[in-house]
Scaffold this motif. Structure first.
Motif, PDB file in Angstrom:
ATOM      1  N   GLY A 142      34.888  25.375  48.402  1.00  0.00           N
ATOM      2  CA  GLY A 142      35.532  24.266  49.087  1.00  0.00           C
ATOM      3  C   GLY A 142      37.046  24.310  49.051  1.00  0.00           C
ATOM      4  O   GLY A 142      37.712  23.267  49.154  1.00  0.00           O
ATOM      5  N   LEU A 143      37.617  25.496  48.940  1.00  0.00           N
ATOM      6  CA  LEU A 143      39.071  25.643  48.866  1.00  0.00           C
ATOM      7  C   LEU A 143      39.658  25.887  50.256  1.00  0.00           C
ATOM      8  O   LEU A 143      39.046  26.563  51.085  1.00  0.00           O
ATOM      9  CB  LEU A 143      39.427  26.792  47.924  1.00  0.00           C
ATOM     10  N   PRO A 144      40.852  25.350  50.545  1.00  0.00           N
ATOM     11  CA  PRO A 144      41.428  25.431  51.891  1.00  0.00           C
ATOM     12  C   PRO A 144      42.006  26.806  52.226  1.00  0.00           C
ATOM     13  O   PRO A 144      42.734  27.398  51.436  1.00  0.00           O
ATOM     14  CB  PRO A 144      42.528  24.373  51.864  1.00  0.00           C
ATOM     15  N   LEU A 145      41.680  27.293  53.426  1.00  0.00           N
ATOM     16  CA  LEU A 145      42.160  28.583  53.929  1.00  0.00           C
ATOM     17  C   LEU A 145      42.705  28.426  55.337  1.00  0.00           C
ATOM     18  O   LEU A 145      42.328  27.499  56.051  1.00  0.00           O
ATOM     19  CB  LEU A 145      41.016  29.606  53.981  1.00  0.00           C
ATOM     20  N   THR A 146      43.532  29.367  55.752  1.00  0.00           N
ATOM     21  CA  THR A 146      43.908  29.426  57.162  1.00  0.00           C
ATOM     22  C   THR A 146      42.776  30.104  57.929  1.00  0.00           C
ATOM     23  O   THR A 146      42.059  30.951  57.368  1.00  0.00           O
ATOM     24  CB  THR A 146      45.231  30.197  57.348  1.00  0.00           C
ATOM     25  N   PRO A 147      42.543  29.752  59.207  1.00  0.00           N
ATOM     26  CA  PRO A 147      41.482  30.413  59.984  1.00  0.00           C
ATOM     27  C   PRO A 147      41.665  31.928  60.005  1.00  0.00           C
ATOM     28  O   PRO A 147      42.796  32.429  60.029  1.00  0.00           O
ATOM     29  CB  PRO A 147      41.656  29.809  61.382  1.00  0.00           C
ATOM     30  N   HIS A 148      40.557  32.669  59.968  1.00  0.00           N
ATOM     31  CA  HIS A 148      40.645  34.125  59.931  1.00  0.00           C
ATOM     32  C   HIS A 148      39.423  34.751  60.582  1.00  0.00           C
ATOM     33  O   HIS A 148      38.396  34.095  60.783  1.00  0.00           O
ATOM     34  CB  HIS A 148      40.772  34.619  58.492  1.00  0.00           C
ATOM     35  N   VAL A 149      39.558  36.034  60.896  1.00  0.00           N
ATOM     36  CA  VAL A 149      38.480  36.852  61.464  1.00  0.00           C
ATOM     37  C   VAL A 149      38.456  38.166  60.696  1.00  0.00           C
ATOM     38  O   VAL A 149      39.511  38.708  60.344  1.00  0.00           O
ATOM     39  CB  VAL A 149      38.719  37.139  62.961  1.00  0.00           C
ATOM     40  N   THR A 150      37.266  38.693  60.430  1.00  0.00           N
ATOM     41  CA  THR A 150      37.130  40.013  59.816  1.00  0.00           C
ATOM     42  C   THR A 150      36.433  40.949  60.797  1.00  0.00           C
ATOM     43  O   THR A 150      35.395  40.593  61.370  1.00  0.00           O
ATOM     44  CB  THR A 150      36.304  39.946  58.525  1.00  0.00           C
ATOM     45  N   ARG A 300      47.246  36.404  39.450  1.00  0.00           N
ATOM     46  CA  ARG A 300      48.276  35.631  40.156  1.00  0.00           C
ATOM     47  C   ARG A 300      47.635  35.095  41.429  1.00  0.00           C
ATOM     48  O   ARG A 300      47.007  35.848  42.172  1.00  0.00           O
ATOM     49  CB  ARG A 300      49.475  36.514  40.506  1.00  0.00           C
ATOM     50  N   VAL A 301      47.772  33.801  41.653  1.00  0.00           N
ATOM     51  CA  VAL A 301      47.174  33.170  42.823  1.00  0.00           C
ATOM     52  C   VAL A 301      48.298  32.758  43.772  1.00  0.00           C
ATOM     53  O   VAL A 301      49.231  32.053  43.370  1.00  0.00           O
ATOM     54  CB  VAL A 301      46.325  31.944  42.426  1.00  0.00           C
ATOM     55  N   ASP A 302      48.198  33.205  45.014  1.00  0.00           N
ATOM     56  CA  ASP A 302      49.258  32.992  45.991  1.00  0.00           C
ATOM     57  C   ASP A 302      48.850  31.951  47.036  1.00  0.00           C
ATOM     58  O   ASP A 302      47.698  31.919  47.488  1.00  0.00           O
ATOM     59  CB  ASP A 302      49.588  34.303  46.701  1.00  0.00           C
ATOM     60  N   PHE A 303      49.820  31.139  47.435  1.00  0.00           N
ATOM     61  CA  PHE A 303      49.608  30.064  48.397  1.00  0.00           C
ATOM     62  C   PHE A 303      50.641  30.131  49.512  1.00  0.00           C
ATOM     63  O   PHE A 303      51.727  30.692  49.342  1.00  0.00           O
ATOM     64  CB  PHE A 303      49.747  28.697  47.712  1.00  0.00           C
ATOM     65  N   GLU A 315      50.882  21.211  54.672  1.00  0.00           N
ATOM     66  CA  GLU A 315      49.634  21.974  54.652  1.00  0.00           C
ATOM     67  C   GLU A 315      49.720  23.043  53.570  1.00  0.00           C
ATOM     68  O   GLU A 315      50.607  23.903  53.601  1.00  0.00           O
ATOM     69  CB  GLU A 315      49.395  22.624  56.014  1.00  0.00           C
ATOM     70  N   ILE A 316      48.795  23.014  52.610  1.00  0.00           N
ATOM     71  CA  ILE A 316      48.768  23.994  51.526  1.00  0.00           C
ATOM     72  C   ILE A 316      47.451  24.754  51.605  1.00  0.00           C
ATOM     73  O   ILE A 316      46.377  24.152  51.562  1.00  0.00           O
ATOM     74  CB  ILE A 316      48.892  23.323  50.146  1.00  0.00           C
ATOM     75  N   VAL A 317      47.522  26.077  51.748  1.00  0.00           N
ATOM     76  CA  VAL A 317      46.308  26.888  51.821  1.00  0.00           C
ATOM     77  C   VAL A 317      46.403  28.046  50.832  1.00  0.00           C
ATOM     78  O   VAL A 317      47.489  28.536  50.510  1.00  0.00           O
ATOM     79  CB  VAL A 317      46.061  27.444  53.243  1.00  0.00           C
ATOM     80  N   LEU A 318      45.244  28.473  50.362  1.00  0.00           N
ATOM     81  CA  LEU A 318      45.179  29.656  49.507  1.00  0.00           C
ATOM     82  C   LEU A 318      45.429  30.900  50.340  1.00  0.00           C
ATOM     83  O   LEU A 318      44.919  31.026  51.462  1.00  0.00           O
ATOM     84  CB  LEU A 318      43.791  29.769  48.883  1.00  0.00           C
ATOM     85  N   ASN A 319      46.184  31.828  49.791  1.00  0.00           N
ATOM     86  CA  ASN A 319      46.374  33.111  50.449  1.00  0.00           C
ATOM     87  C   ASN A 319      45.471  34.156  49.798  1.00  0.00           C
ATOM     88  O   ASN A 319      44.567  34.685  50.423  1.00  0.00           O
ATOM     89  CB  ASN A 319      47.841  33.528  50.398  1.00  0.00           C
ATOM     90  N   GLU A 320      45.674  34.421  48.505  1.00  0.00           N
ATOM     91  CA  GLU A 320      44.840  35.411  47.830  1.00  0.00           C
ATOM     92  C   GLU A 320      44.968  35.321  46.323  1.00  0.00           C
ATOM     93  O   GLU A 320      45.864  34.674  45.786  1.00  0.00           O
ATOM     94  CB  GLU A 320      45.188  36.824  48.294  1.00  0.00           C
ATOM     95  N   VAL A 321      44.049  36.008  45.649  1.00  0.00           N
ATOM     96  CA  VAL A 321      44.089  36.180  44.200  1.00  0.00           C
ATOM     97  C   VAL A 321      44.346  37.650  43.913  1.00  0.00           C
ATOM     98  O   VAL A 321      43.729  38.523  44.512  1.00  0.00           O
ATOM     99  CB  VAL A 321      42.749  35.758  43.555  1.00  0.00           C
ATOM    100  N   ASN A 322      45.270  37.923  43.009  1.00  0.00           N
ATOM    101  CA  ASN A 322      45.598  39.289  42.614  1.00  0.00           C
ATOM    102  C   ASN A 322      45.246  39.446  41.136  1.00  0.00           C
ATOM    103  O   ASN A 322      45.867  38.814  40.285  1.00  0.00           O
ATOM    104  CB  ASN A 322      47.096  39.542  42.848  1.00  0.00           C
ATOM    105  N   THR A 323      44.217  40.256  40.834  1.00  0.00           N
ATOM    106  CA  THR A 323      43.717  40.336  39.461  1.00  0.00           C
ATOM    107  C   THR A 323      44.538  41.238  38.535  1.00  0.00           C
ATOM    108  O   THR A 323      44.368  41.173  37.322  1.00  0.00           O
ATOM    109  CB  THR A 323      42.254  40.812  39.435  1.00  0.00           C
ATOM    110  N   MET A 324      45.380  42.104  39.078  1.00  0.00           N
ATOM    111  CA  MET A 324      46.297  42.885  38.246  1.00  0.00           C
ATOM    112  C   MET A 324      47.643  42.921  38.965  1.00  0.00           C
ATOM    113  O   MET A 324      48.027  43.911  39.579  1.00  0.00           O
ATOM    114  CB  MET A 324      45.771  44.298  37.990  1.00  0.00           C
ATOM    115  N   PRO A 325      48.369  41.804  38.893  1.00  0.00           N
ATOM    116  CA  PRO A 325      49.650  41.707  39.596  1.00  0.00           C
ATOM    117  C   PRO A 325      50.693  42.620  38.970  1.00  0.00           C
ATOM    118  O   PRO A 325      50.523  43.111  37.849  1.00  0.00           O
ATOM    119  CB  PRO A 325      50.022  40.233  39.432  1.00  0.00           C
ATOM    120  N   GLY A 326      51.769  42.834  39.699  1.00  0.00           N
ATOM    121  CA  GLY A 326      52.881  43.608  39.166  1.00  0.00           C
ATOM    122  C   GLY A 326      53.278  43.091  37.789  1.00  0.00           C
ATOM    123  O   GLY A 326      53.304  41.867  37.559  1.00  0.00           O
ATOM    124  N   PHE A 327      53.577  44.010  36.857  1.00  0.00           N
ATOM    125  CA  PHE A 327      53.779  43.596  35.472  1.00  0.00           C
ATOM    126  C   PHE A 327      55.090  44.121  34.894  1.00  0.00           C
ATOM    127  O   PHE A 327      55.211  44.334  33.690  1.00  0.00           O
ATOM    128  CB  PHE A 327      52.595  44.037  34.601  1.00  0.00           C
TER     129      PHE A 327
END
Length: 369
Positions: A142-150, A300-303, A315-327
């Motif tokens: 139930g998290l907000p996203l921008t419309p997309h197509v794959t 790191r979670v990007d919005f 308007e706040i939407v999730l962009n992506e989750v990065n499990t091993m971000p730059g360190f």
């Protein structure tokens, strides 16, 4: 009697297009890690996939002699060794970004070798790496996203006109075209009009078989704010303060992240200027996204945030989750925790602790009848 040091393998390099980013992260960790607490083993993977240790691994970092094409490498299995052998590793910190390191593949190897490791497991790593799968998990949560197509690369190449119609029926320009499985903004293009779409699709298709096309947040002429949150923990994760990136370019692409410097570089604002309600909402969403993808250790979670308009809140939407971000010491993930009161060296300690805790918890699971 002195307490035995943990033997920590720092794994870096790899076969992905983010090889150089991995080396930068590893250099920072190796410089900052507390050698009084840890016996550190350097493990490198060449761009061709050779596993290297010691002097040969250091050569990847620009330290010591060059790596010869015929030199034998090591495997994580041999590095793990037998318990009590004195030569095995207690934990691995895989500072690998992108394909073959952040996508669940090397995590599966750690699981087979039965060795503790920093970061998400096979599922969390694979799900967060695949932007299509990740978005499906966000929708389920139930998290907000921008419309997309794959679309698949094969679908695009078989009938570009049909694929274009599918995109334009679902989305409005501008759109962002991305390879589904890659990081550091490699292969991403902003497309403002139809005439720019084919080149963007071809570029993304050169990096992955799946292509994700996202509608620009806020619509034409709007440059949304780029917000980031660092999450830390296993079953009870915590969120850092919210940070903001003001890209030096139209969006935060690879060049804006890693190559521009001085007056041309992107600007980082810590903490971001938000209302208390907005900050609380974003931090809660970051933890929810972390859990939705079954992440562990760090992410790191990007919005993206479009400005408020008359009669409508931002308007706040999730962009992506990065499990091993730059360190690196100046990367956003460590900077976000530093701004939250956890300095770089202590952050490394905490990540190693979380890896050991997760592996210990795994040992409570029965794998046979």
């Amino acid at each position: 009697m002195a307490k035995k040091k943990l033997r920590v393998g720092i794994l870096f390099g790899g076969r992905s297009g983010e090889h150089e980013v991995s080396l930068r992260s590893a250099r920072s960790i190796l410089k900052a890690i507390d050698r009084k607490k840890y016996d550190v083993v350097e493990l490198g993977i060449s761009p061709e996939g050779r596993w290297l240790q010691g002097r040969k691994a250091q050569a990847l970092l620009g330290e010591g002699a060059a790596v010869g094409a015929g030199e034998a490498g090591v495997s994580i299995v041999s590095a793990a060794a037998a318990p009590g052998s004195g030569t095995g590793l207690d934990v691995v910190f895989p500072v690998l970004h992108g394909t073959f390191g952040e996508d669940g593949t090397v995590q599966g190897l750690f699981e087979l070798a039965d060795i503790a490791y920093v970061g998400s497991g096979v599922l969390g790593s694979a799900a967060a790496m695949d932007k299509d799968a990740m978005k499906r998990m966000f929708v389920a949560a139930g998290l907000p996203l921008t419309p997309h197509v794959t679309l698949l690369r094969s679908e695009w190449r078989a009938d570009p006109k049909k694929a274009t119609r599918v995109i334009e029926k679902a989305l409005c320009y501008p759109v962002f075209v991305k390879p589904a499985n890659l990081g550091s903004s490699v292969g991403i293009s902003k497309v403002k009009v139809r005439g720019e779409l084919a080149a963007a699709m071809d570029l993304a298709a050169s990096f992955d078989r799946k292509i994700v096309i996202e509608q620009g947040v806020g619509g034409p002429g709007v440059k949304p704010r780029e917000l980031e949150v660092a999450v830390l923990g296993n079953d009870a994760p915590e969120a850092s303060v919210v940070g903001e990136i003001v890209p030096a370019k139209e969006f935060y692409d690879y060049e804006a992240k890693y190559e521009l410097s001085g007056p041309d570089e992107s600007v980082c604002i810590l903490p971001s200027k938000l209302s208390k309600a907005e900050e609380k909402r974003i931090r809660a969403m970051a933890v929810a996204a972390f859990k939705a993808c079954d992440c562990a250790g760090l992410a790191r979670v990007d919005f993206l945030m479009a400005p408020a308009t008359k009669g409508k809140r931002a308007e706040i939407v999730l962009n992506e989750v990065n499990t091993m971000p730059g360190f690196t010491s100046i990367s956003m993930y460590p900077k976000l925790w530093a701004a939250s009161g956890l300095p770089y060296a202590k952050l490394i300690d905490r990540l190693i602790e979380l890896a050991m805790e997760r592996h210990k918890e795994k040992m409570e699971t029965s794998f046979s009848r």
